[in-house]
Scaffold this active site. Sequence first.
Site, PDB file in Angstrom:
ATOM      1  N   SER A 261      -8.461  40.723 -24.609  1.00 10.01           N
ATOM      2  CA  SER A 261      -7.591  41.189 -25.203  1.00 10.01           C
ATOM      3  C   SER A 261      -6.520  40.195 -25.841  1.00 10.01           C
ATOM      4  CB  SER A 261      -6.573  42.067 -24.342  1.00 10.01           C
ATOM      5  OG  SER A 261      -5.773  41.169 -23.442  1.00 10.01           O
ATOM      6  N   LYS A 262      -5.781  40.343 -26.700  1.00 13.21           N
ATOM      7  CA  LYS A 262      -4.960  39.265 -27.214  1.00 13.21           C
ATOM      8  C   LYS A 262      -3.963  38.570 -26.230  1.00 13.21           C
ATOM      9  CE  LYS A 262      -1.748  42.624 -29.543  1.00 13.21           C
ATOM     10  NZ  LYS A 262      -1.005  42.758 -30.778  1.00 13.21           N
ATOM     11  N   ARG A 263      -3.780  39.252 -25.334  1.00 15.16           N
ATOM     12  CA  ARG A 263      -2.814  38.779 -24.235  1.00 15.16           C
ATOM     13  C   ARG A 263      -3.697  37.924 -23.365  1.00 15.16           C
ATOM     14  NH1 ARG A 263       1.087  40.013 -26.618  1.00 15.16           N
ATOM     15  NH2 ARG A 263       1.421  42.274 -26.921  1.00 15.16           N
ATOM     16  N   ASP A 264      -4.911  37.878 -23.346  1.00 18.16           N
ATOM     17  CA  ASP A 264      -6.026  37.128 -22.411  1.00 18.16           C
ATOM     18  C   ASP A 264      -5.771  35.780 -22.824  1.00 18.16           C
ATOM     19  OD1 ASP A 264      -6.663  38.978 -20.788  1.00 18.16           O
ATOM     20  OD2 ASP A 264      -8.281  39.498 -22.068  1.00 18.16           O
ATOM     21  N   GLY A 265      -5.727  35.340 -24.266  1.00 15.61           N
ATOM     22  CA  GLY A 265      -5.648  34.075 -24.827  1.00 15.61           C
ATOM     23  C   GLY A 265      -4.378  33.445 -23.909  1.00 15.61           C
TER      24      GLY A 265
END
Length: 507
Positions: A261-265
């Site tokens: 997910s974009k949050r994982d970045g």
Amino acid sequence: MRVRFAPSPTGALHIGGVRTALYNYLLAKKNGGKFLLRVEDTDRTRYVPGAEQYFYDALKWLGISPDEGPEQGGDYGPYRQSERKDMYAQYAYQLVESGHAYYAFDTPAELDEMRARMKAEGIHMARYDQTTRMSMKNSLTMSDEEVKAWLAEEKPFTIRIKIPENEEILINDLIRGEVRFKSEELDDKVMLKGDGMPTYHMANIVDDHFMKITHVIRGEEWLSSTAHHVYLYRFLNWEEEMPAFAHLPLILKPVGSGKLSKRDGKKFGFPVFPLSWNGETEEDSFTGFREEGYIPEALINFLAFLGWNPGTEQEIFSLDELVEAFSLERVNKAGARFDIDKIKWFNQQYLQEQSAETILNTIKPLTEAKGWTASDEFLIGFIDLMRERVQFATDMITDGYYFFEPVKEYDEKMIRKKWNEKSKKALTEYANVLLEAEDFNAEALDQKTKVYLEAKELKFGDLFPILRIALTGSTKGPSVFEMMSLLGKNLVLERIESSVGKFNANT
Ligand code: GLU
């Protein structure tokens, strides 16, 4: 062959979307086809200004710009769905007329009621489908007169597809093979919304048809919608020109399970967007691969391997080589784990291949921003010394700052270990040898140093560690002779001199 990348402008384009664009691009180029960009912006509530421009900028940076699209134009435009909105509704009405769709007049409250009712019966995934449609307010349950009257009164309605009962839909996915859906599993999805705008499904199929798309290549998350799409082609009598489907594997988190997910970045500390994005909030803002110093060709190479492999040992592929080697047959079904070390490795490989002049273009503004003055010649010498030791061009600046300013930090533990009578004597005497040196190029320095060590019966270890610390602060770094040659005699002698005092004070 005509393929399309069809993002919705709801935010920045993350790495999964970029991979979808890349695979479309590769397939089109390999087959001499066309790669289209279509902006799917019918959902105005989710529209994010700037997102569309971001698509163009990102694809341009990566070198995979489309052949047709809002920017390029083309014979099948407009390529923005908001500019095509008048053409969709007629197909929804056509579906109603042919008995494949119906008007649904249910109010939001009535829909909630249905969900609550189903929940009470133990069905949590309450849906508008063949089990519930006959208990709702729609043109299947109302009389013709009533429907006419309600339409005449302009009561709000949606148009829903009427999924047949007891059928099996077979999709021959080019990556997954045969995928079957039972029609009972499918809901009666909305085709035309209350505001007269089409849903994604309706607009997507109409556009793919009129833009003469031959292959739909998209993320796995769209596989479950494909059965509905097949029905739409059938109901609109477009089945013969239906495109082939290929659903790409998920991109998985670096550890654990689930989709990246974009949050994982943020969580794992690596970029998941090609370019930086300034969202409305801090949470919604991201640093891009570009701004982190990645080389676009390295990102392309990495993304190509995220779900595909050439079946050989070769890992480094230029875009042209990828075009040559790519095929959907070699795309995996299983999810591809995102491995940040791998993309760093690719970046390092590409950095070694770049010309010093290209790296100079990256480095120069950074050194200028630091207030360092250096000639291009010096910078190129610096690049040649540092490039092998880093994964990013920007790391050269951090790791090799001592080429531009005095040493800020000394490895004190090493000094204590290496600074003794013998090395002290060696370093001071060596400074005199350097002082007399006429040639200060690496080769001459190498020769002179060997002669000196031999004459004094010294070992490398008596001089080099401490010499390195004097010049750079640590025992690591590029070749010492090359380094001295680039720094120049005066600076080298200056550093040795000032270090002796420091080392003495330190031990
Ligand atoms: N607009 C959809 C998206 O945002 C397109 C999906 C498709 O390719 O059909 O991904």
